[in-house]
Design a protein around this motif. Structure first.
Motif, PDB file in Angstrom:
ATOM      1  N   GLU A  65      93.834  51.164  66.052  1.00 26.46           N
ATOM      2  CA  GLU A  65      94.608  49.886  66.116  1.00 26.46           C
ATOM      3  C   GLU A  65      95.079  49.897  67.758  1.00 26.46           C
ATOM      4  O   GLU A  65      95.150  48.960  68.328  1.00 26.46           O
ATOM      5  N   LEU A  66      95.637  50.954  68.153  1.00 19.86           N
ATOM      6  CA  LEU A  66      96.318  50.896  69.318  1.00 19.86           C
ATOM      7  C   LEU A  66      95.550  50.512  70.576  1.00 19.86           C
ATOM      8  O   LEU A  66      95.760  49.946  71.600  1.00 19.86           O
ATOM      9  N   ASN A  67      94.298  51.094  70.521  1.00 20.83           N
ATOM     10  CA  ASN A  67      93.245  50.906  71.461  1.00 20.83           C
ATOM     11  C   ASN A  67      91.860  51.083  70.623  1.00 20.83           C
ATOM     12  O   ASN A  67      91.394  52.275  70.483  1.00 20.83           O
ATOM     13  N   PRO A  68      91.164  50.119  70.232  1.00 21.89           N
ATOM     14  CA  PRO A  68      89.924  50.272  69.526  1.00 21.89           C
ATOM     15  C   PRO A  68      88.761  50.733  70.495  1.00 21.89           C
ATOM     16  O   PRO A  68      87.590  51.344  69.719  1.00 21.89           O
ATOM     17  N   ASP A  69      88.859  50.923  71.743  1.00 20.35           N
ATOM     18  CA  ASP A  69      87.852  51.588  72.470  1.00 20.35           C
ATOM     19  C   ASP A  69      88.065  53.205  72.868  1.00 20.35           C
ATOM     20  O   ASP A  69      87.547  53.647  73.581  1.00 20.35           O
ATOM     21  N   ALA A  70      89.332  53.481  72.180  1.00 20.38           N
ATOM     22  CA  ALA A  70      89.580  54.944  72.420  1.00 20.38           C
ATOM     23  C   ALA A  70      88.801  55.935  71.765  1.00 20.38           C
ATOM     24  O   ALA A  70      88.409  55.501  70.517  1.00 20.38           O
ATOM     25  N   VAL A  71      88.815  57.085  72.028  1.00 19.81           N
ATOM     26  CA  VAL A  71      88.385  58.272  71.279  1.00 19.81           C
ATOM     27  C   VAL A  71      89.351  58.563  70.357  1.00 19.81           C
ATOM     28  O   VAL A  71      90.426  59.064  70.856  1.00 19.81           O
ATOM     29  N   VAL A  72      89.259  58.715  69.062  1.00 17.68           N
ATOM     30  CA  VAL A  72      90.148  58.974  68.027  1.00 17.68           C
ATOM     31  C   VAL A  72      89.790  60.202  67.529  1.00 17.68           C
ATOM     32  O   VAL A  72      88.599  60.645  66.822  1.00 17.68           O
ATOM     33  N   VAL A  73      90.461  61.424  67.708  1.00 10.24           N
ATOM     34  CA  VAL A  73      90.091  62.798  67.187  1.00 10.24           C
ATOM     35  C   VAL A  73      90.945  63.250  65.907  1.00 10.24           C
ATOM     36  O   VAL A  73      92.209  63.056  66.071  1.00 10.24           O
ATOM     37  N   ALA A  74      90.349  63.593  65.112  1.00 11.07           N
ATOM     38  CA  ALA A  74      90.977  64.294  63.768  1.00 11.07           C
ATOM     39  C   ALA A  74      90.960  65.574  63.835  1.00 11.07           C
ATOM     40  O   ALA A  74      89.749  66.197  64.183  1.00 11.07           O
ATOM     41  N   CYS A  75      91.947  66.381  64.021  1.00 11.59           N
ATOM     42  CA  CYS A  75      91.780  67.922  63.838  1.00 11.59           C
ATOM     43  C   CYS A  75      92.769  68.654  62.874  1.00 11.59           C
ATOM     44  O   CYS A  75      93.724  67.929  62.288  1.00 11.59           O
ATOM     45  N   GLY A  76      92.543  69.865  62.511  1.00 13.28           N
ATOM     46  CA  GLY A  76      93.294  70.483  61.704  1.00 13.28           C
ATOM     47  C   GLY A  76      93.027  70.663  60.313  1.00 13.28           C
ATOM     48  O   GLY A  76      91.783  70.641  59.939  1.00 13.28           O
ATOM     49  N   CYS A  77      94.005  70.854  59.356  1.00 16.52           N
ATOM     50  CA  CYS A  77      93.834  71.051  58.050  1.00 16.52           C
ATOM     51  C   CYS A  77      92.966  70.086  57.300  1.00 16.52           C
ATOM     52  O   CYS A  77      92.137  70.540  56.448  1.00 16.52           O
TER      53      CYS A  77
END
Length: 450
Positions: A65-77
């Motif tokens: 939502e903050l930046n639709p063009d951004a790369v959103v990375v999920a990491c971790g458990c």
């Protein structure tokens, strides 16, 4: 490019978030607050409860939502346990597992080259600790987490951690001590030795009642580090606190007598169903040993409400035992059903309404005991290491004294468990240890000094 990181979960996650921040800075990224416009958003997820899963998803969606063009990375458990759900989530661009965090900058570089959405391949965690460069600073904080091991071999019946973190892998002692020395040179005065199961440090098998000399040796050598004035430990199994181990800690100049001893339940029958390695008699003995070796130590713990089959009588046993031990702080959790664990298949799952009622009763008791412990600090000399600068709303700096229980969440905006000390002050306290003799008890169990 600008990158923003948000951390959820334990001390190990906090350490790994600092590590990823340093790797990104080294690769030329500008690090910005999570709520600002960024090109890359990284959410370091947690999956210890269903609520943690939900918060992880919420933050990932917030990033898009903050930046639709951004790369959103999920990491971790949560990536390790909920990979299939995340693969179907259009708000998430990239998945990074626990074992790949060290390579975050390289993974992003590859993504920008070929837009490979899922470089993560599900693999078993390494058999040995993969030594990296560690960290050299703790951002704006004056205290730093140090990760000394990863993984857990305990397989408590309610817990996902061994499945998402793998088996115990201990870090090399020399590597840890070198990292502590670097942090001290960069102004860090306090370190918190952390891990998924630090009671197993140095051995593949945790043995209750047997002195962990590898862990004791590491703490003793860290105590000799010039510039480090305080050392704390992460969560401990009660059985690690042998007489030899306790006496060894009591002789150290910098060791802070704050002990987070996992309890989970004050009922022996529930502890057995949980597959814990102690009973209440041993736990009581350990707490007495600690209080006999240290002056008014802080004893904190975790307690789960509503474990499968927990009767009213068993919960009442937990309340009574918690009051008997008289903790200075309790993390209260409602039991969360985790698919793949033994407890998830147990009969007599407790209704959520009952879990909510029981957790409310326990939290009420926890606040009462926290205030009583904090009240004993009034009139005593408090040497406080300040970490947070005053803000315009509170006009208070925040810090901890030696006997105050350690905060699990240190990022701004998160709740704290410790007996915090607030001081009305101007700017300039950050990173300093100041002595105070007067204090006033606040409603939340914190102390106000000036």
């Amino acid at each position: 490019m600008k990158a923003a990181l948000h951390n959820l979960g334990c001390r190990v996650n906090a350490y790994e978030c600092e590590m990823m921040t340093e790797r990104l800075k080294g690769a030329g990224y500008e690090i910005v607050p999570f709520e600002e416009h960024a090109d890359v958003y990284i959410v370091n997820t947690c999956t210890v409860t269903a609520i943690a899963d939900r918060k992880s998803r919420q933050m990932l969606h917030r990033a898009k939502e903050l930046n639709p063009d951004a790369v959103v990375v999920a990491c971790g458990c949560y990536v390790e346990d909920g990979r299939d759900q995340l693969l179907d989530d259009s708000k998430v661009d990239l998945l990074v597992g626990n074992g790949e965090k060290e390579e975050i900058a390289l993974i992003l570089e590859r993504w920008f080259l070929d837009r490979d959405r899922n470089p993560l391949q599900k693999t078993e965690p390494p058999a040995e600790y993969p030594e990296g460069a560690g960290i050299t600073s703790a951002g704006e904080r004056a205290r730093a987490f140090i990760k000394i091991e990863d993984g857990c071999n305990q397989f408590c019946s309610y817990c996902m951690i061994p499945y998402v973190r793998g088996r115990v892998r201990s870090r090399d002692e020399d590597s840890i001590l070198a990292e502590i020395r670097r942090l001290a040179l960069n102004g860090i005065k306090e370190v918190i030795l952390s891990g998924i199961h630090i009671s197993s440090y140095g051995s593949a098998h945790y043995r209750p009642g047997v002195t962990n000399r590898a862990l004791l040796s590491l703490i003793q050598k860290a105590d000799e580090t010039e510039g480090i004035e305080r050392i704390r430990l992460g969560s401990l199994e009660p059985g690690v606190m042998t007489e030899e181990f306790t006496e060894g800690l009591a002789q150290l100049r910098s060791f802070c007598p704050t002990f987070h001893l996992s309890l989970q339940s004050g009922s022996d029958t529930v502890l057995k169903r949980m597959n814990r390695t102690y009973d209440t008699a041993l736990y009581r003995e350990i707490c007495g040993r600690i209080r006999g070796s240290f002056e008014d130590p802080a004893l904190t713990t975790d307690i789960i409400c509503g474990f499968p089959g927990e009767s009213k009588g068993e919960f009442d046993e937990t309340l009574s035992f918690a009051e008997e031990i008289h903790f200075s702080g309790i993390h209260v959790f409602k039991y969360s059903r985790r698919q793949g664990t033994k407890a998830a298949a147990m009969p007599d799952q407790v209704p959520n309404r009952v879990k909510t009622e029981r957790s409310a009763s326990l939290m009420e008791l926890a606040l009462k005991m926290k205030r009583e412990y904090a009240g004993r600090r009034i009139g005593k000399k408090l040497e406080i290491l300040f970490e947070d600068e005053p803000d315009q709303e509170e006009l208070a700096a925040i810090g901890l004294s030696r006997n105050d229980s350690d905060s699990r969440f240190l990022m701004k905006g998160h709740s704290r468990e410790g007996i915090e000390c607030y001081a009305f002050a101007d700017q300039g306290l950050h990173g300093r240890i100041e002595a105070f003799h007067g204090a006033k008890l606040l409603k939340n169990g914190a102390l106000y000094v000036e």
